[in-house]
Design a protein around this motif. Sequence first.
Motif, mmCIF file in Angstrom:
data_model
loop_
_atom_site.group_PDB
_atom_site.id
_atom_site.type_symbol
_atom_site.label_atom_id
_atom_site.label_comp_id
_atom_site.label_asym_id
_atom_site.label_seq_id
_atom_site.Cartn_x
_atom_site.Cartn_y
_atom_site.Cartn_z
ATOM 1 N N LEU A 1 1.057 3.963 -3.060
ATOM 2 C CA LEU A 1 0.769 5.371 -2.804
ATOM 3 C C LEU A 1 1.969 6.245 -3.167
ATOM 4 O O LEU A 1 1.809 7.344 -3.725
ATOM 5 C CB LEU A 1 0.416 5.554 -1.321
ATOM 6 C CG LEU A 1 -0.169 6.921 -0.912
ATOM 7 C CD1 LEU A 1 -1.444 7.208 -1.688
ATOM 8 C CD2 LEU A 1 -0.438 6.949 0.589
ATOM 9 N N PHE B 1 -12.370 12.091 -2.146
ATOM 10 C CA PHE B 1 -11.128 11.706 -1.466
ATOM 11 C C PHE B 1 -11.305 10.437 -0.628
ATOM 12 O O PHE B 1 -10.373 9.633 -0.511
ATOM 13 C CB PHE B 1 -10.629 12.865 -0.587
ATOM 14 C CG PHE B 1 -9.833 13.888 -1.349
ATOM 15 C CD1 PHE B 1 -8.465 13.746 -1.501
ATOM 16 C CD2 PHE B 1 -10.462 14.966 -1.940
ATOM 17 C CE1 PHE B 1 -7.723 14.678 -2.212
ATOM 18 C CE2 PHE B 1 -9.734 15.912 -2.655
ATOM 19 C CZ PHE B 1 -8.362 15.765 -2.801
ATOM 20 N N LEU B 2 -12.495 10.252 -0.039
ATOM 21 C CA LEU B 2 -12.743 8.996 0.680
ATOM 22 C C LEU B 2 -12.707 7.820 -0.286
ATOM 23 O O LEU B 2 -12.174 6.747 0.045
ATOM 24 C CB LEU B 2 -14.103 9.063 1.386
ATOM 25 C CG LEU B 2 -14.191 9.985 2.620
ATOM 26 C CD1 LEU B 2 -15.617 10.003 3.153
ATOM 27 C CD2 LEU B 2 -13.213 9.527 3.700
ATOM 28 N N THR C 1 -10.061 3.222 -2.819
ATOM 29 C CA THR C 1 -9.532 2.651 -4.050
ATOM 30 C C THR C 1 -8.074 2.242 -3.880
ATOM 31 O O THR C 1 -7.636 1.234 -4.445
ATOM 32 C CB THR C 1 -9.650 3.672 -5.208
ATOM 33 O OG1 THR C 1 -10.996 4.114 -5.312
ATOM 34 C CG2 THR C 1 -9.228 3.047 -6.520
ATOM 35 N N VAL C 2 -7.314 3.027 -3.116
ATOM 36 C CA VAL C 2 -5.925 2.655 -2.837
ATOM 37 C C VAL C 2 -5.878 1.326 -2.093
ATOM 38 O O VAL C 2 -5.047 0.457 -2.394
ATOM 39 C CB VAL C 2 -5.214 3.760 -2.023
ATOM 40 C CG1 VAL C 2 -3.875 3.263 -1.497
ATOM 41 C CG2 VAL C 2 -5.008 4.992 -2.879
ATOM 42 N N TRP C 3 -6.770 1.155 -1.117
ATOM 43 C CA TRP C 3 -6.833 -0.118 -0.389
ATOM 44 C C TRP C 3 -7.200 -1.248 -1.352
ATOM 45 O O TRP C 3 -6.580 -2.313 -1.353
ATOM 46 C CB TRP C 3 -7.883 -0.022 0.709
ATOM 47 C CG TRP C 3 -8.113 -1.328 1.430
ATOM 48 C CD1 TRP C 3 -7.409 -1.822 2.489
ATOM 49 C CD2 TRP C 3 -9.100 -2.313 1.112
ATOM 50 N NE1 TRP C 3 -7.897 -3.053 2.864
ATOM 51 C CE2 TRP C 3 -8.944 -3.389 2.033
ATOM 52 C CE3 TRP C 3 -10.108 -2.394 0.159
ATOM 53 C CZ2 TRP C 3 -9.752 -4.510 1.999
ATOM 54 C CZ3 TRP C 3 -10.915 -3.520 0.129
ATOM 55 C CH2 TRP C 3 -10.732 -4.563 1.046
ATOM 56 N N SER D 1 -4.296 -1.819 -3.787
ATOM 57 C CA SER D 1 -3.126 -2.432 -3.153
ATOM 58 C C SER D 1 -3.293 -3.937 -2.995
ATOM 59 O O SER D 1 -2.306 -4.674 -2.983
ATOM 60 C CB SER D 1 -2.859 -1.785 -1.798
ATOM 61 O OG SER D 1 -3.935 -2.035 -0.898
ATOM 62 N N PHE E 1 -10.985 7.730 -2.998
ATOM 63 C CA PHE E 1 -9.581 7.538 -3.370
ATOM 64 C C PHE E 1 -8.874 6.639 -2.363
ATOM 65 O O PHE E 1 -8.169 5.697 -2.737
ATOM 66 C CB PHE E 1 -8.875 8.887 -3.461
ATOM 67 C CG PHE E 1 -7.381 8.790 -3.352
ATOM 68 C CD1 PHE E 1 -6.633 8.109 -4.308
ATOM 69 C CD2 PHE E 1 -6.708 9.363 -2.276
ATOM 70 C CE1 PHE E 1 -5.254 8.006 -4.202
ATOM 71 C CE2 PHE E 1 -5.336 9.267 -2.160
ATOM 72 C CZ PHE E 1 -4.596 8.588 -3.120
ATOM 73 N N PHE E 2 -9.066 6.918 -1.065
ATOM 74 C CA PHE E 2 -8.420 6.090 -0.049
ATOM 75 C C PHE E 2 -8.946 4.653 -0.106
ATOM 76 O O PHE E 2 -8.194 3.695 0.082
ATOM 77 C CB PHE E 2 -8.638 6.689 1.345
ATOM 78 C CG PHE E 2 -7.889 7.969 1.569
ATOM 79 C CD1 PHE E 2 -6.502 7.985 1.532
ATOM 80 C CD2 PHE E 2 -8.570 9.158 1.793
ATOM 81 C CE1 PHE E 2 -5.799 9.169 1.742
ATOM 82 C CE2 PHE E 2 -7.883 10.339 1.993
ATOM 83 C CZ PHE E 2 -6.495 10.351 1.957
ATOM 84 N N SER F 1 -4.651 5.386 -9.083
ATOM 85 C CA SER F 1 -4.593 4.138 -8.319
ATOM 86 C C SER F 1 -5.148 2.970 -9.135
ATOM 87 O O SER F 1 -4.638 1.842 -9.055
ATOM 88 C CB SER F 1 -5.363 4.286 -7.009
ATOM 89 O OG SER F 1 -6.733 4.571 -7.252
ATOM 90 N N ARG G 1 0.825 -1.207 0.000
ATOM 91 C CA ARG G 1 0.000 0.000 0.000
ATOM 92 C C ARG G 1 0.862 1.262 0.000
ATOM 93 O O ARG G 1 0.566 2.233 -0.700
ATOM 94 C CB ARG G 1 -0.919 -0.008 1.221
ATOM 95 C CG ARG G 1 -2.020 1.033 1.169
ATOM 96 C CD ARG G 1 -2.925 0.894 2.375
ATOM 97 N NE ARG G 1 -3.451 -0.469 2.495
ATOM 98 C CZ ARG G 1 -4.137 -0.915 3.535
ATOM 99 N NH1 ARG G 1 -4.385 -0.105 4.554
ATOM 100 N NH2 ARG G 1 -4.568 -2.163 3.572
#
Length: 435
Positions: A228, A399-400, A405-407, A410, A402-403, A318, A224
């Motif tokens: 990022l 933005f929530l 989606t990063v999870w 990853s 995005f976080f 991402s 992760r």
Amino acid sequence: MNHLSLIIKREYLTKVRNKSFIIMTFLSPLIFVGIFALVAYLSSVNSDTVRTISVLDESGLFGDEFVSSPHTVYKMLHGVPLQEAKIKAEKDENYGLLYIPKTDDLESLSKKVTFYSEDSPSISVMQDINRLLETKVNVLKLREAGIDSQTIKDLHININANQETFQGRETSKMSSGLKLIFGGAAGYLLFMFIIIYGNMIMRSVIEEKTSRVIEVIISSVKPRVLLLGKILGTTLAGLTQFLIWVVLILVLMMAVNSMFGIDVSAASPSQQMVQQSLEGGSQEFIQDVMIEINNLPIANLIIMFILFFIGGYLLYASLYASVGAAVDSETDTQQFMMPIIMPLVLAVYVGLFTVIDNPHGTVSQVFSYIPFTSPVVMLMRIPFGVPLWQQLISVIILFLTFFGTVWFASKIYRVGILMYGKKPTYKELWKWLKY
């Protein structure tokens, strides 16, 4: 966090030191300004062209109507047969020959006027000729009916209703168009940035995967954090390149203007419209533009553009990185690109065909909250006046997401980055999410 900053620094320096990155950073503005300079030069050459049109008026009704202008010269022919007039116009390489026959009534005359030319004439030229003939014929028709055309013209009153909001703020009839231009430019810029630099992130992941460098890195850094770091590092490199482009384009435009006397901005249709309005003595157009620019929420637009620009890019970056981790080569990415590109395309279409018609309608509002379309749709809605709380909710959701989606990315990144020699399916990607 120490690992994250190191990864961001590594990604940034790797990108900006790349030869192709450096070449395109300086070559792209040259190409961009060169194309616009060429278009502006060709436009100026085209506007300087003088068209010579021969006029054979056998009716004798239009002798004083054809007045030459700097770009159009009318040569009146008298007592010349039509066939001879055609030969003469062609021999003199005139733009064309306008033939007005002698008829018994105006109705038949309107159907027998003919324009002869070597090729298809310009639409604007034909519109000017038709407008000139139509005006004269209508005046003659009124005279036949015993009506004074000048009296009718004097009695005619034009109505141009003033426009104001309920709060007393003055607006104009071009309000929607100008707002769409501002919002559309912001949305389209974000769209292009995502496409260009999202692919850059995807290729970077694929290169590291195929070179097996990632196997060393992943042993000491969490997937992760690595993902990022790559996204943020590439984003900073992209912003650096973009800022250099803006500065170089402005410098080159001024250089071209001063050295060659070519106004690059003249290649823009909007610039040509303004120039034509000024030449025609129309001050109303300029006044409307200034009114609407003053009414635009410029500060709101700039702040929200930055937030949506960053949030939208990070969200899609991402997804691009996860696709790069799932495949071994760029050719294998095609099956996964469609679900990423379609929301962007949908956002552009919703913005162009829905926001302009009803910026505060249900469809426009719904798509301005969906994180995959909100960066484009909301930016197009803001010039039309969107409550601040709606904008903030949309940014927070973006933005929530995005976080989240990063999870999500990853998970795919963690497994896919070490998978070689096999094209994954959507079913396998779903399994990777459960690991």
